[in-house]
Design a protein around this motif. Sequence first.
Motif, short mmCIF file in Angstrom:
data_model
loop_
_atom_site.label_atom_id
_atom_site.label_comp_id
_atom_site.label_asym_id
_atom_site.label_seq_id
_atom_site.Cartn_x
_atom_site.Cartn_y
_atom_site.Cartn_z
N UNK A 109 0.81 -1.20 0.10
CA UNK A 109 -0.17 0.06 -0.14
C UNK A 109 0.72 1.16 0.01
N UNK A 110 2.20 1.09 -0.18
CA UNK A 110 3.17 2.21 0.07
C UNK A 110 4.22 1.78 -1.43
N UNK A 111 5.04 2.70 -1.41
CA UNK A 111 5.90 2.56 -2.72
C UNK A 111 7.25 2.67 -2.03
N UNK A 112 7.84 1.43 -2.36
CA UNK A 112 9.24 1.15 -1.73
C UNK A 112 10.25 2.30 -2.40
N UNK A 113 11.24 3.11 -1.32
CA UNK A 113 12.07 3.84 -1.92
C UNK A 113 13.04 3.29 -2.80
N UNK A 114 13.57 1.95 -2.37
CA UNK A 114 14.34 1.15 -3.25
C UNK A 114 13.83 -0.26 -3.85
N UNK A 115 13.06 -0.22 -4.61
CA UNK A 115 12.11 -1.20 -4.95
C UNK A 115 12.88 -2.55 -5.38
N UNK A 116 14.17 -2.36 -6.02
CA UNK A 116 14.93 -3.43 -6.18
C UNK A 116 15.43 -4.31 -5.10
N UNK A 117 15.85 -3.45 -4.31
CA UNK A 117 16.28 -4.10 -2.82
C UNK A 117 15.09 -4.62 -1.99
N UNK A 118 14.09 -3.92 -2.18
CA UNK A 118 12.92 -4.63 -1.62
C UNK A 118 12.53 -5.98 -2.14
N UNK A 119 12.55 -6.12 -3.25
CA UNK A 119 12.31 -7.41 -3.88
C UNK A 119 13.37 -8.39 -3.70
N UNK A 120 14.53 -7.95 -3.66
CA UNK A 120 15.93 -8.94 -3.18
C UNK A 120 15.63 -9.42 -2.08
N UNK A 121 15.26 -8.63 -0.88
CA UNK A 121 15.02 -8.92 0.29
C UNK A 121 13.85 -9.93 0.64
N UNK A 122 12.74 -9.53 -0.10
CA UNK A 122 11.48 -10.19 0.10
C UNK A 122 11.76 -11.82 -0.67
N UNK A 123 12.48 -11.85 -1.72
CA UNK A 123 12.73 -13.32 -2.25
C UNK A 123 13.48 -14.06 -1.41
N UNK A 124 14.40 -13.25 -0.80
CA UNK A 124 15.62 -14.05 0.09
C UNK A 124 14.80 -14.36 1.35
N UNK A 125 13.82 -13.82 1.80
CA UNK A 125 12.94 -14.09 3.10
C UNK A 125 12.06 -15.31 2.69
N UNK A 126 11.80 -15.47 1.45
CA UNK A 126 10.85 -16.31 0.97
C UNK A 126 11.83 -17.88 0.74
N UNK A 127 12.84 -17.70 0.25
CA UNK A 127 13.72 -18.89 0.25
C UNK A 127 14.21 -19.51 1.49
N UNK A 128 14.60 -18.41 2.40
CA UNK A 128 14.68 -18.77 3.99
C UNK A 128 13.65 -19.40 4.74
N UNK A 129 12.27 -19.15 4.40
CA UNK A 129 11.27 -19.76 5.25
C UNK A 129 10.94 -20.93 4.76
N UNK A 130 11.22 -21.23 3.36
CA UNK A 130 10.82 -22.36 2.73
C UNK A 130 11.99 -23.48 3.20
N UNK A 131 13.25 -23.02 3.41
CA UNK A 131 14.47 -24.01 4.09
C UNK A 131 14.15 -24.12 5.22
N UNK A 132 13.64 -23.13 5.98
CA UNK A 132 13.32 -23.70 7.54
C UNK A 132 12.19 -24.46 7.55
N UNK A 133 11.21 -24.23 6.87
CA UNK A 133 10.03 -25.32 6.86
C UNK A 133 10.51 -26.64 6.56
#
Length: 150
Positions: free
Chosen positions: A53-77
């Motif tokens: 609902x907001x615009x990230x200041x650095x969209x590319x970095x935001x995408x990179x972090x979100x995708x890394x979180x997804x991979x990390x959570x899948x690995x943890x699961x």
Amino acid sequence: MQRGIWITRQVRARVQWTQGVRLRRLEYVLRPLLDAGLDADTIAAELHSWMLTWRPTRPAEYIRVQLAKQVSSEHTADQCEAAEGWNEEEASGALAASRPDLVRSVLDGLAAGLAAYSATQAERGLDDLGDHDAAGDIAEFLSGSTGVPA
């Protein structure tokens, strides 16, 4: 290589908050999705599913972090499932069981749980104060009067 740029260009056009990102940078952060063979529609849907609902200041970095979180959570699961001895076949067995077998299994589990609970309560001095055995009555009911063959 050209396919990645082409897909990235389509994604950038469809996801408003990514439109200020340089195309090569966006392709770089989307690389895990591109390597997985996802098309522009699917990648755009993934980015929209984050429901910003907001615009990230650095969209590319935001995408990179979100995708890394997804991979990390899948690995943890995956690690948790392995540590707990998760067995997909055993877990889905209840879904394949016939109704009488499933009902019997549930009732047997309830009877065992009730017996353990009653024993714990008796040890604490909190057992039934009446002159009959309520746990025995319930166990008798579960084992005989359900209409399900044992």
